[in-house]
Design an enzyme around this catalytic site. Structure first.
Site, PDB file in Angstrom:
ATOM      1  N   CYS A   2      62.467  36.607  28.618  1.00 40.64           N
ATOM      2  CA  CYS A   2      63.678  35.807  28.476  1.00 40.64           C
ATOM      3  C   CYS A   2      64.113  35.792  27.009  1.00 40.64           C
ATOM      4  O   CYS A   2      63.294  35.716  26.101  1.00 40.64           O
ATOM      5  CB  CYS A   2      63.527  34.370  28.923  1.00 40.64           C
ATOM      6  N   ARG A  27      64.339  41.668  26.397  1.00 39.28           N
ATOM      7  CA  ARG A  27      63.343  40.639  26.713  1.00 39.28           C
ATOM      8  C   ARG A  27      63.344  40.260  28.190  1.00 39.28           C
ATOM      9  O   ARG A  27      62.462  39.530  28.651  1.00 39.28           O
ATOM     10  CB  ARG A  27      63.595  39.389  25.879  1.00 39.28           C
ATOM     11  N   ASN A 100      62.983  29.781  27.204  1.00 35.32           N
ATOM     12  CA  ASN A 100      62.050  30.898  27.307  1.00 35.32           C
ATOM     13  C   ASN A 100      60.646  30.312  27.250  1.00 35.32           C
ATOM     14  O   ASN A 100      60.305  29.631  26.296  1.00 35.32           O
ATOM     15  CB  ASN A 100      62.283  31.859  26.123  1.00 35.32           C
ATOM     16  N   GLU A 483      47.391  56.162  26.856  1.00 33.07           N
ATOM     17  CA  GLU A 483      48.732  55.809  26.395  1.00 33.07           C
ATOM     18  C   GLU A 483      49.792  56.709  27.043  1.00 33.07           C
ATOM     19  O   GLU A 483      50.851  56.235  27.462  1.00 33.07           O
ATOM     20  CB  GLU A 483      48.778  55.895  24.857  1.00 33.07           C
ATOM     21  N   GLU A 490      55.268  53.306  33.119  1.00 31.98           N
ATOM     22  CA  GLU A 490      56.207  52.205  32.915  1.00 31.98           C
ATOM     23  C   GLU A 490      57.667  52.623  33.022  1.00 31.98           C
ATOM     24  O   GLU A 490      58.490  51.822  33.450  1.00 31.98           O
ATOM     25  CB  GLU A 490      55.918  51.392  31.651  1.00 31.98           C
ATOM     26  N   HIS A 506      32.078  62.489  37.364  1.00 30.84           N
ATOM     27  CA  HIS A 506      31.389  61.351  37.987  1.00 30.84           C
ATOM     28  C   HIS A 506      32.242  60.665  39.053  1.00 30.84           C
ATOM     29  O   HIS A 506      31.925  59.572  39.485  1.00 30.84           O
ATOM     30  CB  HIS A 506      30.963  60.343  36.912  1.00 30.84           C
TER      31      HIS A 506
END
Ligand code: M6R
Length: 610
Positions: A2, A27, A100, A483, A490, A506
């Site tokens: 926010c 945001r 916020n 990364e 994303e 493994h």
């Protein structure tokens, strides 16, 4: 999470607030709204969806007035829709609040206000605030807000206006960021500095537990308890153009392309006569240089910053030879690590506002650790709580996916490792000098990676339809694999997993088939031969390999489907150029898939709630 903004001055507030919200949209972007005082009362406009929907509404139905508040939302309580969008108001639609954060005890407050006859319309925690302020209002908005805040638990940055006092704006913060902008005959409050830059560069960072009471031409900063605070303003040197796309289609690609410059800014003034200098650490020098005073290091961060920390672990262990651990802040804050005054905690955060990292910093400080931060945003919450901050100086990062801030964090961690190694004499001076030589080549080497953007775009086009990826790396480039996979996830919504190549046999090797491309970081390094064996293992099982390799490497050609070839770099700085290639790949895949690169679904740039 926010973005809030408030304005009081002489201009049409809607324009100023919308300009600010545009810069805060990173945001949160699931709904937005404005409330303005126009002399007759409060007028409100809200829209579900991206900010553009609000722009369209305002074009049809403009709001007028020179005082108001605005909000762009990332939903916590209540689904994203118009009803839950801020600003929220009281029963008489006289008081408007943007918020916020999270009000933890909102249920109990709501129950008691409903008992007293207040009518609620949304599912949000925030709506209790205007009603609570209404119930406490006795002719002074500041006092009513002050009393309301004393009853709530949780985190907040708020801005409040009321039709009863049309020349007043009240704001406060606790646990969520808030800055005050001092303009010419005007004042603003906002969640972040870029929202204010069009009006002013004169900024006051508010501290937790502080309020501002603003009238036309006057401003007071007080604690929630009412104690007057004197605080000097600072002049921020960010330029408005740095917060613009400057002709690029997305902020993310602009920020990827900026990396040769941002890296130079990170290093500026920090390498002198073949040595690393951190002026900011002079106050801690005695402790840092003494192995008895600092005998352990803990690196903290979330997401990309955590990955930077993982690479920092390899570097610090190598150069200062003390035990180094890396923790995700969200886990660390609830763990019971044996921290002593001999522990150095390094908090890594682009924004300096990540709630979990901030809480972890406090956790570590309480136990007597020396805490430093590696941060991009000057004056942010974390930087105000630590013993020293090493700024990354990467400039504002707007895209939700972190790129240039990450490579700058890696640069600071590299330089810090050499600096501490130099102080403690655990790293030979000639080795430091040699490594700095490699470090200095990075901007030029990054230019060469960036020049391959259109090849990587083509490559991305060939792989954009796959729905799962495996990223493999070893040693310092194992975190690079994590990364790279995070970047792809994303912004492309493709499931990608980063894994240490040596661990593959493994378990993960069972996943290999021709439907899951395997992106292998196989640059020339001390583990090249080992990675080469892993490539053969993937190849033998029919895996499709995309190699991130070193220029001139012909040995791998028979094993791979595709390759991106990078200039030869020392392994300790190689994660920086590897990151650039992986950022470009993720970016172009997302663009091929037609996705909203800068504002991926469900995410927000700064996670200021738990
Ligand atoms: O501002 P911070 O560096 O503390 O943020 C930490 C993470 O939220 C952030 O790195 C996140 O993982 C990014 N979206 C990654 O691109």
């Amino acid at each position: 999470m926010c973005g809030i903004i408030g304005y009081i001055g002489k201009q049409e507030a809607a324009e100023v607030l919308m300009e600010g919200l545009r810069r805060l949209e990173y945001r949160g972007y699931d709904s937005s709204g404005l409330a303005l005082l126009n002399g007759q009362g409060l007028t409100i406009q809200k829209a579900h969806g991206k900010l553009q929907r609000l722009v369209d509404r305002l074009q049809k139905d403009p709001l007028f007035g020179t005082v108001g508040v605005g909000h762009t939302r990332w939903a916590t309580h209540g689904i994203p829709n118009e009803m839950n969008a801020h600003p929220h108001t009281d029963c008489k639609t006289e008081i408007a609040v943007v918020h916020n954060g999270i009000i933890e005890n909102f249920r109990e407050i709501k129950k008691s206000l409903e008992g007293a006859g207040h009518q609620f319309h949304s599912e949000t925690d925030t709506e209790v605030l205007p009603h609570l302020i209404e119930s406490l209002y006795k002719g002074n908005l500041f006092q009513a807000v002050q009393q309301a805040l004393q009853r709530i638990h949780g985190s907040y940055a708020i801005a409040v206006v009321s039709a009863k006092e049309p020349n007043r704006l009240v704001a406060a913060r606790k646990g969520s960021p808030l800055v005050l902008g001092l303009g010419k005959n005007e004042f603003l409050v906002a969640s972040d500095v870029p929202a204010l830059l069009k009006q002013t560069r004169e900024i006051v960072y508010l501290e937790d537990g502080e309020m501002v009471d603003i009238g036309v031409g006057s401003v007071r900063i007080l604690t929630i308890e009412g104690k007057l605070i004197q605080r000097e303003s600072i002049q921020v040197d960010w330029d408005i153009s740095q917060a613009e796309k400057e002709g690029y289609p997305h902020f993310m690609i602009k920020e990827i392309m900026e990396q040769p410059r941002s890296l130079k800014q990170t290093a500026a003034g920090r390498i002198q006569q073949g040595k690393v200098m951190f002026q900011e650490l002079e106050v801690l020098r005695a402790g840092l240089s003494d192995p008895k005073k600092i005998n352990r290091v803990i690196l903290l961060g979330c997401g990309t910053a955590y990955h930077a920390g993982l690479i920092g672990e390899y570097l610090l262990e190598k150069f200062i030879q003390v035990p180094v651990e890396v923790e995700m802040s969200s886990e660390f804050r609830y763990s019971s690590p044996a921290i002593t005054p001999e522990t150095l905690v390094i908090a890594v955060s682009q924004s300096g506002e990540t709630a979990d990292t901030l809480a972890s910093v406090r956790h570590a400080k309480k136990q007597g650790a020396t805490v430093i931060s590696i941060c991009n945003v000057v004056g942010s919450s974390i930087t105000r709580e630590v013993d020293a901050t090493l700024y990354t100086h990467a400039g504002p990062e707007i895209a939700v996916a972190s790129t240039k801030a990450y490579t700058s964090q890696l640069a600071v961690l590299f330089l810090l490792s050499l600096y501490l190694g130099g102080l403690r004499k655990t790293a030979p001076a000639d080795e430091n000098e040699r490594l700095l030589g490699h470090f200095k080549q990075l901007p030029e080497q990054i230019e060469k990676v960036l020049a391959q953007s259109s090849n990587i775009q083509e490559l991305a086009g060939r792989y954009a339809q796959f729905d799962r990826f495996l990223y493999l790396g070893r040693h310092v480039n194992y975190p690079s694999a994590l990364e790279g996979a995070l970047k792809l996830k994303e912004i492309s919504y493709i499931h990608a997993e980063g894994y240490p190549a040596g661990e593959m046999k493994h378990g993960h090797i069972a996943l290999i088939d021709d439907k899951m491309p395997v992106l292998c970081i196989v640059t020339k390094s001390s583990v090249y031969e080992k990675m080469f064996s892993n490539l053969q293992e993937v190849h033998a099982r029919g895996g499709k390999i995309i190699a991130i390799a070193t220029q001139g490497d012909s040995e791998i050609r028979g094993l791979i489907q595709d390759g991106v070839y990078l200039p030869e770099a020392h392994e300790f700085v190689s994660p920086i150029i590897v990151a650039v290639a992986l950022q470009l790949f993720a970016y172009h895949v997302a663009v091929h898939r037609g996705l909203d690169v800068d504002q991926p679904r469900n995410l927000a740039k700064s996670v200021t709630v738990e």
